[in-house]
Scaffold this active site. Structure first.
Site, mmCIF file in Angstrom:
data_model
loop_
_atom_site.group_PDB
_atom_site.id
_atom_site.type_symbol
_atom_site.label_atom_id
_atom_site.label_comp_id
_atom_site.label_asym_id
_atom_site.label_seq_id
_atom_site.Cartn_x
_atom_site.Cartn_y
_atom_site.Cartn_z
ATOM 1 N N HIS A 189 0.826 -1.207 0.000
ATOM 2 C CA HIS A 189 0.000 0.000 0.000
ATOM 3 C C HIS A 189 0.860 1.258 0.000
ATOM 4 C CE1 HIS A 189 -3.883 -1.943 0.424
ATOM 5 N NE2 HIS A 189 -3.340 -2.770 1.276
ATOM 6 N N GLU A 431 -9.161 -9.970 -21.708
ATOM 7 C CA GLU A 431 -8.022 -10.125 -20.797
ATOM 8 C C GLU A 431 -7.618 -11.583 -20.621
ATOM 9 O OE1 GLU A 431 -9.077 -8.501 -16.997
ATOM 10 O OE2 GLU A 431 -11.132 -9.209 -17.133
ATOM 11 N N ASP A 455 -3.833 -8.566 -17.028
ATOM 12 C CA ASP A 455 -4.174 -9.986 -16.950
ATOM 13 C C ASP A 455 -3.864 -10.707 -18.259
ATOM 14 O OD1 ASP A 455 -4.947 -10.587 -14.357
ATOM 15 O OD2 ASP A 455 -6.953 -9.765 -14.624
ATOM 16 N N CYS A 502 -7.514 -0.575 -21.570
ATOM 17 C CA CYS A 502 -7.604 0.049 -20.243
ATOM 18 C C CYS A 502 -6.552 -0.494 -19.287
ATOM 19 C CB CYS A 502 -8.995 -0.143 -19.642
ATOM 20 S SG CYS A 502 -9.439 -1.862 -19.315
#
Length: 540
Positions: A189, A431, A455, A502
């Protein structure tokens, strides 16, 4: 001069004095206590205080980095409320008659070791979250102040053994040129926050005797993932020019706001933004996005303690559409699974979660859950230009089943007299290699394609993109991947449909021309890359 290589979290160049961040605090001592109940009450009080502190941190992070990055502090609150974690602390106090501080420190060791020993890189990175919440409790129990470096008098390059999310978000960003950590991971994170904050950063930099660097001059080269310590005059001169060039480029990019994304010979490309929630839309707007090419609806689920209701989702989607006014907003249906796990989904542990029960597979299995989201989407579509995108498709049967469920949802809304948009553009993500290879059939059933290159890359190359040991094999420009994208583009256009990208490759400036040559109609990238990609397109 010393040159040390690491891993880049965020590109950019920085030159300045090094400030070494050392965590204050004496080692926690084991103390025998006679009143275990009193120690347990101390822990409970500290947990409540820590949760209040995290709520304040969440507000700070939202203002500084958006809701997506701030979500970690909601996760930390949930971890502090975890029964297993708290039971461990209580059991150690009761059975060993020890002080609260020692029980928290011991529980930290147990849980951190569990996460650190896991094979999954993402789960390994959660060990730092356990340390973060445990240190927070110990600080509260001991009454020590946390060293947040909030009193810096000059801009510095911050170097630390590691940085927790709460430490990172509380830093006075205006005084931080860049940061470097000895440990950490690309999926942590902290790394996510660094990218959002747009601060040059390196992790996994093998620095010895870290405290000896305090006050020395350093240079960060985010592109090459290199730290220079006490650089010579020639190196300083070279990077001073790089810093000036970066500043000039930033100013030039700002001049592209409001201009159409058109090549020099007149080909127009839709340049959109990828966002995780409502808060990120402000970043998309400030960078002049043509629309939202990917709204990751799963972050609504990740940020909730239970399944979000139809009304809650409806309000969020409606707000997104209203904020973007008449610009297109493509919302991806829930893509939970793989590296995005939600406790209340109660999913079994899988050996290969990226290849398992995720995304559309969950939706088609838990139809009522899927219908709740679809009802909210079709209701919200009345308030703007909404498109729906379905992830992780591998077969024509899946698309046909989705259309059946959509028809059922529309009939239910019609019967109930609830306003909804009858004609909503619906597409799928390409994907998986399977989807690309049968894209001729799929194109006849949908309105558009959007290629999820992250992916698609890992499935085509059989490489776990979360596994840092395979970074050298993870070739994003592999000819097989580009061939699959070209195949999907040709089949989309042959059937009169449009296609976008994307995934991460959409912002790869080395491939922009390749994608335009393929006939890609839309590129959707992180908000901070929009103007850079626009500049590249206008040069072609």
């Amino acid at each position: 001069m010393q040159k040390i290589s690491g891993k880049s979290v965020q590109n950019g160049t920085a030159i300045g004095k090094i400030k070494v961040y050392t965590k204050i605090g004496t080692p926690v001592k084991r103390i025998h206590v006679n009143n275990a109940v009193a120690e347990i009450l101390r822990v409970e009080k500290a947990v409540n205080q820590a949760i209040m502190d995290l709520q304040n941190l969440y507000k700070i992070a939202v203002n500084g980095a958006g809701e997506d990055s701030a979500a970690i502090f909601e996760v930390h609150q949930m971890m502090l409320e975890d029964e297993d974690y708290n039971d461990s602390i209580r059991n150690i106090i009761e059975h060993e008659n020890v002080n609260a501080e020692f029980a928290v420190a011991r529980t930290n060791e147990i849980f951190s070791d569990i996460f650190a020993s896991m094979e999954d890189e993402y789960m390994k990175a959660r060990a730092i979250d356990i340390k973060d919440i445990s240190n927070r409790l110990i600080h509260i129990l001991t009454g020590e102040e946390e060293n947040i470096l909030s009193d810096l008098k000059e801009k510095v390059i911050l170097i630390a053994d590691d940085l927790t999310p709460s430490e990172t978000v509380q830093l006075e960003k205006s005084m931080i040129l860049a940061f470097v950590t000895v440990h950490g991971s690309l999926t942590s994170h902290t790394a996510i926050l660094a990218r959002t904050m747009n601060i040059p950063a390196l992790i996994s930099v093998p620095i010895e005797n870290i405290n000896e660097l305090d006050g020395k001059i350093g240079i960060i080269d985010g592109k090459e993932a290199v730290l220079y310590i006490e650089p010579d005059d020639n190196t300083i001169e070279f990077y001073e020019k790089a810093v000036l060039e970066e500043e000039v480029q930033k100013k030039l990019l700002l001049e592209l706001r409001g201009k159409p994304t058109v090549t020099s010979d007149g080909k127009e490309i839709h340049l959109c933004a990828n966002v995780g929630n409502i808060g990120d839309i402000a970043f998309a707007q400030s960078n002049d996005a043509d629309g939202i090419g990917l709204f990751r609806s799963e972050f609504i689920y990740l940020g909730s303690k239970d399944y979000p209701t139809e009304e809650e989702q409806f309000q969020m989607y409606k707000q997104a559409l209203q904020l973007m006014e008449k610009k297109k907003v493509i919302i991806r249906t829930c893509d939970i699974g793989a590296d995005k796990q939600v406790d209340y989904f109660c999913m079994d542990k899988e050996e290969n979660p990226a290849l398992g029960y995720r995304a559309i597979r969950i939706c088609l299995d838990r139809v009522d859950f899927f219908k709740t989201q679809l009802r909210a989407l079709f209701r919200a579509a009345v308030f703007g230009s909404l498109s729906i995108m379905y992830p992780m498709i591998i077969s024509l049967d899946e698309v046909k089943r989705i259309k059946e469920i959509v028809s059922e949802v529309q009939t239910e809304l019609e019967t109930s007299g609830i306003p909804y948009a009858k004609h909503v553009e619906q597409g799928i993500m390409i994907e998986t290699p399977a989807a690309a290879l049968i894209s001729d059939e799929l194109a006849r059933e949908v309105d558009f394609f959007s290629v999820g290159t992250n992916d698609l890359t890992q499935y085509t190359l059989a490489i776990d993109r979360q596994n840092g040991k395979l970074d050298s094999l993870y070739d994003k420009h592999h000819r097989a991947i580009l061939s699959l994208i070209k195949m999907a583009a040709d089949n989309a256009h042959a059937n009169g449909k449009w296609i976008g990208i994307c995934g991460e490759l959409g912002s790869d400036l080395e491939l922009t021309k390749t994608f335009l040559d393929m006939g890609i109609d839309e590129l959707s990238v992180s908000p901070g890359m929009i103007l850079k990609v626009r500049k590249r397109i206008m040069e072609l």
